[in-house]
Write a protein that holds these residues in place. Structure first.
Motif, PDB file in Angstrom:
ATOM      1  N   GLY A  80       0.676   3.535   2.145  1.00  0.00           N
ATOM      2  CA  GLY A  80       1.001   3.891   3.663  1.00  0.00           C
ATOM      3  C   GLY A  80       1.422   2.949   4.496  1.00  0.00           C
ATOM      4  O   GLY A  80       0.773   1.763   4.277  1.00  0.00           O
ATOM      5  N   TRP A 138      -5.070  -0.538  10.273  1.00  0.00           N
ATOM      6  CA  TRP A 138      -5.590   0.447  10.644  1.00  0.00           C
ATOM      7  C   TRP A 138      -5.337   1.481   9.479  1.00  0.00           C
ATOM      8  O   TRP A 138      -5.726   2.927   9.613  1.00  0.00           O
ATOM      9  N   ASP A 139      -4.601   1.359   8.317  1.00  0.00           N
ATOM     10  CA  ASP A 139      -4.758   1.978   7.014  1.00  0.00           C
ATOM     11  C   ASP A 139      -5.748   1.730   6.096  1.00  0.00           C
ATOM     12  O   ASP A 139      -6.317   2.297   5.457  1.00  0.00           O
ATOM     13  N   GLY A 182       0.680   1.050   8.385  1.00  0.00           N
ATOM     14  CA  GLY A 182      -0.483   0.956   9.478  1.00  0.00           C
ATOM     15  C   GLY A 182      -1.222  -0.335   9.176  1.00  0.00           C
ATOM     16  O   GLY A 182      -2.062  -0.700   9.875  1.00  0.00           O
ATOM     17  N   ARG A 223       0.809  -1.211   0.025  1.00  0.00           N
ATOM     18  CA  ARG A 223      -0.048  -0.117  -0.060  1.00  0.00           C
ATOM     19  C   ARG A 223       0.969   1.277  -0.030  1.00  0.00           C
ATOM     20  O   ARG A 223       2.178   1.153  -0.036  1.00  0.00           O
ATOM     21  N   GLU A 239       2.554   5.236  12.668  1.00  0.00           N
ATOM     22  CA  GLU A 239       3.553   6.114  11.913  1.00  0.00           C
ATOM     23  C   GLU A 239       4.505   6.651  12.893  1.00  0.00           C
ATOM     24  O   GLU A 239       5.706   6.956  12.707  1.00  0.00           O
ATOM     25  N   ARG A 284      -3.326   4.331  13.730  1.00  0.00           N
ATOM     26  CA  ARG A 284      -2.531   4.597  12.453  1.00  0.00           C
ATOM     27  C   ARG A 284      -1.463   5.625  12.818  1.00  0.00           C
ATOM     28  O   ARG A 284      -0.265   5.552  12.215  1.00  0.00           O
ATOM     29  N   ARG A 289     -11.668   1.924   6.836  1.00  0.00           N
ATOM     30  CA  ARG A 289     -11.734   3.303   7.059  1.00  0.00           C
ATOM     31  C   ARG A 289     -13.406   3.426   7.359  1.00  0.00           C
ATOM     32  O   ARG A 289     -14.143   4.686   7.112  1.00  0.00           O
TER      33      ARG A 289
END
Length: 490
Positions: free
Chosen positions: A40, A45-46, A42, A38, A86, A82, A49
């Motif tokens: 990003g 948790w990314d 996470g 992906r 990070e 998330r 949504r």
């Protein structure tokens, strides 16, 4: 040209970030890269949504052992988790090792070379990596597919059908009638959150799940953090929650009926004596045969008592233009139907593996200490606890990988392969868990054994003894192929 690293980590979620941190602190002489499909980090948790997405584990155990969770809320929402992942990666420099947009498509092991060749696709086309050790930290379910049963009449429904895993950000449910199909963690999260704005939300379940309320904030944790250094306060809270979780799980096994009645009594306290607890909140299985559903600050029960939501226990006959028709003949009116029907298992991202040209069939393999496979060299995978926080097991696996790598370096051995030489060992199911996502994939999953080190503990204290302090020689074969030895001699 293949790019070589000592260790390749697949996945930049909680497991991958933890593995990266432990590699650079415990094996500082080893190079590593984290490949993330992906854009990003996470992981879960990314990806998720949907409204109200949150953890069903407290952040003092879901959080990293080396990076304290300092927010007041112990039951955190998805965006906060998330951001925490990070922040952890950036604080500890793990983010510098992540390659985003790279999806692993295959991995092949060569014994003469003592290395894995990992194929992948990136933004600019095919890529190849080689490594001495491969860590699969890609979770346990498919990001591309969800479990979505085919409902008769779905094409006839006049409204919109959505799955939480692929939540459309333009979905406006304000003032709408919503039916959420499911009774798991996602459903009990969605219902109270959507009920804040929807005209009405119905949770339609075929059978109930155990639902437990707990405060979103941990008052003991917050008090400790105000009095003690944050790392000490976090460590004490972590162990408090671990020990309580272990105690509670043990009680469910020793006194299943008493524990069941205690949990149902707590639900009755929230919903009152007139609510049909037997029909809507009494499962057909014992506590912890499936994962408990956690609701912070009783939000689901508050939505039910306020009339903004309801639970209906029935089976679906078919979708109709105006909603969902049930087997009982009742029709639930809906403008939006949310199919919170679960995940599709894809262990290790569904990546195909070969060892010396032979395909690896996971269903034929035994799990070694819950983190490697019989007869598969230099490969670790992370699968968290079913009865506790995922990260507790992920942290132990990451540390064990580092132990193993350091032993291999000290002994100058390039290959570590779990081998079962016990003829009395018998295979057992992947996990003693009756959840649908496990049962649907049972024939594709590796087995556990009837004895250690092939049997899962599902117990953090026992796994500490096995993975932190147990022998690395237990059913492990170390080797150094002749071509490697010859190159070293030269």
């Amino acid at each position: 040209m293949a790019e070589h690293f000592d260790v390749v980590v697949v996945g930049a979620g909680i497991s991958g970030i933890g593995q990266g941190h432990h590699l650079q602190t415990r094996c500082p002489d080893r190079s590593y890269v984290i490949l993330e499909a992906r854009a990003g980090m996470g992981g879960t948790w990314d990806l998720f949504r949907y409204p109200g997405v949150r953890s069903d584990s407290d952040m003092h155990t879901l959080g990293f052992s080396f990076h304290p969770w300092t927010a007041a809320k112990a039951i955190a929402d998805g965006p906060s988790i998330r951001a925490y992942v990070e922040d952890t990666a950036q604080t500890h420099g793990v983010d510098k090792h992540i390659r985003f947009g790279i999806k692993v498509t295959g991995a092949s092991w060569s014994t003469p070379d003592a290395r894995w060749t990992v194929t992948a696709t990136g933004p600019d086309g095919p890529l190849t990596f080689t490594c001495g050790f491969l860590c699969m930290c890609s979770g346990y379910y498919s990001y591309e597919r969800a479990h979505a049963p085919a409902f008769a009449g779905a094409a006839d429904f006049a409204g919109r059908i959505v799955h939480p895993q692929f939540w459309p950000q333009d979905l406006d449910y304000a003032g709408k009638r919503v039916v959420v199909i499911g009774s798991g963690a996602t459903a009990v999260t969605l219902v109270p959150e959507m009920a804040k704005d929807a005209a009405h939300v119905t949770m339609l379940q075929r059978s109930p799940t155990y639902v437990v309320s707990r405060p979103a904030e941990d008052s003991v944790a917050n008090w400790l953090r105000a009095k003690l250094p944050k790392k000490l306060a976090y460590g004490l809270t972590r162990w408090k929650n671990v020990l309580f979780g272990m105690y509670f799980f043990r009680m469910t096994r020793k006194q299943p009926e008493e524990t069941k009645q205690r949990l149902l009594g707590m639900v009755r306290e929230h919903l009152g004596p007139d609510y049909d607890i037997a029909k809507h909140f009494t499962p057909r299985y014992n506590v912890w045969d499936q994962r408990l559903c956690l609701v912070p600050d009783a939000d689901l029960f508050q939505a039910l008592k306020g009339g903004r939501a309801e639970v209906v226990t029935d089976t679906i006959d078919r979708f109709v233009p105006e909603g969902v028709r049930l087997a009982s003949g009742q029709t639930l009116p809906a403008d939006i139907i949310v199919t919170a029907t679960g995940l599709e298992i894809a262990l290790m991202g569904g990546v195909p593996f070969t060892v010396d040209g032979a395909p690896v069939t996971l269903a034929d393999k035994l799990q070694y200490k819950g983190m490697m496979f019989s007869d598969v060299p230099n490969l670790a995978f992370t699968f968290g606890y079913t009865n506790a926080s995922w990260t507790l097991k992920a942290d132990l696996v990451a540390r064990y990988v580092c132990r193993l790598l350091n032993v291999m370096a000290k002994r100058r051995k390039a290959i570590a392969t779990p081998r079962n030489t016990d003829p009395t060992l018998t295979p057992e199911p992947f996990a003693n868990f009756t959840s649908g996502y496990i049962q649907r994939a049972a024939d594709r999953l590796p087995k556990q054994g009837s004895k250690k080190p092939w049997k899962l503990n599902q117990n953090y204290a026992l796994d500490i003894m096995a993975l932190r302090f147990g022998s690395v020689d237990d059913a492990m074969e170390f080797a150094d192929p002749a071509p490697i030895a010859e190159r070293r001699a030269a």
